[in-house]
Design a protein around this motif. Structure first.
Motif, PDB file in Angstrom:
ATOM      1  N   GLN A 295       0.809  -1.216   0.000  1.00 55.00           N
ATOM      2  CA  GLN A 295       0.000   0.000   0.000  1.00 55.00           C
ATOM      3  C   GLN A 295       0.849   1.276   0.000  1.00 55.00           C
ATOM      4  O   GLN A 295       0.325   2.376   0.195  1.00 55.00           O
ATOM      5  N   PRO A 297       2.076   3.089  -2.445  1.00 54.85           N
ATOM      6  CA  PRO A 297       1.602   4.178  -3.315  1.00 54.85           C
ATOM      7  C   PRO A 297       0.425   4.944  -2.709  1.00 54.85           C
ATOM      8  O   PRO A 297       0.362   6.173  -2.802  1.00 54.85           O
ATOM      9  N   GLN A 298      -0.519   4.233  -2.078  1.00 53.34           N
ATOM     10  CA  GLN A 298      -1.671   4.895  -1.477  1.00 53.34           C
ATOM     11  C   GLN A 298      -1.264   5.717  -0.258  1.00 53.34           C
ATOM     12  O   GLN A 298      -1.822   6.791  -0.007  1.00 53.34           O
ATOM     13  N   TYR A 300       1.660   7.201   0.152  1.00 46.00           N
ATOM     14  CA  TYR A 300       2.296   8.410  -0.368  1.00 46.00           C
ATOM     15  C   TYR A 300       1.249   9.366  -0.939  1.00 46.00           C
ATOM     16  O   TYR A 300       1.361  10.592  -0.777  1.00 46.00           O
ATOM     17  N   ALA A 301       0.234   8.822  -1.603  1.00 43.09           N
ATOM     18  CA  ALA A 301      -0.805   9.667  -2.185  1.00 43.09           C
ATOM     19  C   ALA A 301      -1.574  10.419  -1.103  1.00 43.09           C
ATOM     20  O   ALA A 301      -1.958  11.575  -1.295  1.00 43.09           O
ATOM     21  N   ALA A 302      -1.806   9.768   0.040  1.00 41.29           N
ATOM     22  CA  ALA A 302      -2.491  10.433   1.138  1.00 41.29           C
ATOM     23  C   ALA A 302      -1.690  11.635   1.622  1.00 41.29           C
ATOM     24  O   ALA A 302      -2.263  12.649   2.051  1.00 41.29           O
ATOM     25  N   THR A 304       0.845  13.366  -0.366  1.00 38.05           N
ATOM     26  CA  THR A 304       1.088  14.361  -1.414  1.00 38.05           C
ATOM     27  C   THR A 304      -0.188  15.044  -1.904  1.00 38.05           C
ATOM     28  O   THR A 304      -0.125  16.126  -2.489  1.00 38.05           O
ATOM     29  N   SER A 305      -1.352  14.435  -1.666  1.00 36.32           N
ATOM     30  CA  SER A 305      -2.614  15.047  -2.089  1.00 36.32           C
ATOM     31  C   SER A 305      -3.178  15.998  -1.037  1.00 36.32           C
ATOM     32  O   SER A 305      -4.267  16.557  -1.227  1.00 36.32           O
ATOM     33  N   THR A 306      -2.462  16.200   0.058  1.00 35.67           N
ATOM     34  CA  THR A 306      -2.944  17.076   1.118  1.00 35.67           C
ATOM     35  C   THR A 306      -3.061  18.513   0.620  1.00 35.67           C
ATOM     36  O   THR A 306      -2.062  19.098   0.188  1.00 35.67           O
ATOM     37  N   THR A 318       8.269  12.909   1.904  1.00 34.04           N
ATOM     38  CA  THR A 318       8.352  11.690   1.096  1.00 34.04           C
ATOM     39  C   THR A 318       9.712  11.027   1.251  1.00 34.04           C
ATOM     40  O   THR A 318       9.818   9.802   1.386  1.00 34.04           O
TER      41      THR A 318
END
Length: 343
Positions: A295, A297-298, A300-302, A304-306, A318
């Motif tokens: 998980q 990628p998910q 990291y997405a949580a 970077t999408s902040t 990161t």
């Protein structure tokens, strides 16, 4: 010892049962940033940090309805005026209408900005991201809702527009997971903990380099646990409890200027990782590491999408996570780099 464990499990069974399972409250069903105005005696609250509640109003931008609320200061470190210019708050509601995003809410923690400097906005957003990353890994975690809040004094003067976030109530976390809050003594045995969830708890805290916690004991003279809440299966089910972490501002991921590691650990700073999970849970820790790798990628997405997170801040965070994932890249590396310091 066995008698104490049985008495402890009986205490869980005797806590008041959770209400029938409910869906997620509307406040935490959307990732969109709320725009709010909180108006009240904020200068008085900032100046006098006593725990007495102060009446105020909350308005969701785009609506005309003012929700009556009360504001109370909370916390320990961040409530101190020599640490934070603006204290964290507890917001209490009085029957918000059904069409409000705060429908069903009674009392919520609000994580605030501590200081007006732009860097402190980034600390808030990184702590928010930590909660979101844990949400990726487990539904048994506190959900959060980000907001931009215009704090307006009762004389009409704005104290500034700042990011903050609300933290889900523990009872709602329990209900979402078909469980209930667990009432615990000051210290609980390792055997009382869900092995899987305790291993996830420890590895997640290691990932963000947070050492300010205990999943077995509270501060001296207080009930369990330190920066952890517990949920348990429904009444009459004798099963292990699930520890849920919160309060991540002392983590290396956030790296707030006031954060220091516990003296007993003898580490240089909060960016230095030291695994504090239990050796008895190492078997599950291997399985949790597999999950975390899958998980990644998910997770990291949580981060970077902040919304509002500065790209440089996101890049540094990161890179910090990269070093953790390097340390759990395989079972052999995990054992040599992380689990060797288990308790």
């Amino acid at each position: 010892m066995m008698g104490r464990i049985l008495l402890w499990l009986l205490a869980i069974a005797l806590v008041s049962p959770a209400a029938a399972a409910v869906g997620e409250r509307p406040l935490f069903s959307s990732p969109d940033v709320l725009r709010l105005t909180i108006k009240g005696p904020l200068s008085t609250i900032v100046r006098n940090r006593a725990e007495d509640p102060r009446p105020a109003t909350l308005t969701v931008d785009g609506t005309t309805e003012q929700l009556p609320i009360t504001l109370t200061t909370r916390g320990i470190t961040r409530r101190a005026s020599d640490i934070c210019q603006f204290p964290p708050l507890k917001v209490r509601f009085t029957n918000p209408p059904a069409d409000s995003p705060f429908s069903g809410q009674k009392s919520l923690k609000l994580v605030t900005h501590c200081k007006a400097a732009p860097a402190f906005q980034q600390y808030v957003l990184l702590e928010y991201a930590a909660y979101r990353m844990l949400n990726v890994l487990s539904p048994a975690s506190f959900r959060v809702r980000l907001a931009q809040i215009d704090y307006v004094d009762d004389n009409g003067r704005s104290l500034g527009l700042r990011y903050g976030f609300f933290i889900e109530d523990l009872g709602d976390v329990a209900r979402r997971n078909g469980m209930q809050e667990a009432k615990l003594p000051e210290i609980i045995p390792i055997t009382a903990l869900s092995t899987r969830h305790a291993a996830l708890y420890a590895l997640f805290q290691h990932m963000i380099a947070n050492h300010d916690w205990s999943m077995r004991a509270g501060p001296k003279g207080e009930a369990c646990c330190h920066n952890a809440k517990m949920i348990a299966p429904a009444r009459g089910v004798a099963a292990a409890v699930i520890p849920i972490p919160y309060d991540f501002d002392f983590s290396g991921l956030v790296n707030a200027p006031y954060a220091t590691p516990p003296d007993v650990l003898k580490i240089a700073n909060v960016r230095q990782r030291l695994y504090r999970g239990y050796c008895a849970h190492n078997g599950e820790a291997y399985a949790v590491a597999v999950q975390m790798r899958s998980q990644r990628p998910q997770v990291y997405a949580a981060l970077t999408s902040t919304p509002g997170l500065d790209p440089k801040t996101a890049a540094r965070a990161t890179q910090f996570l990269d070093s953790f994932f390097a340390d759990i890249a395989s079972n052999d590396i995990l054992k040599a780099k992380v689990l060797k310091s288990c308790l």
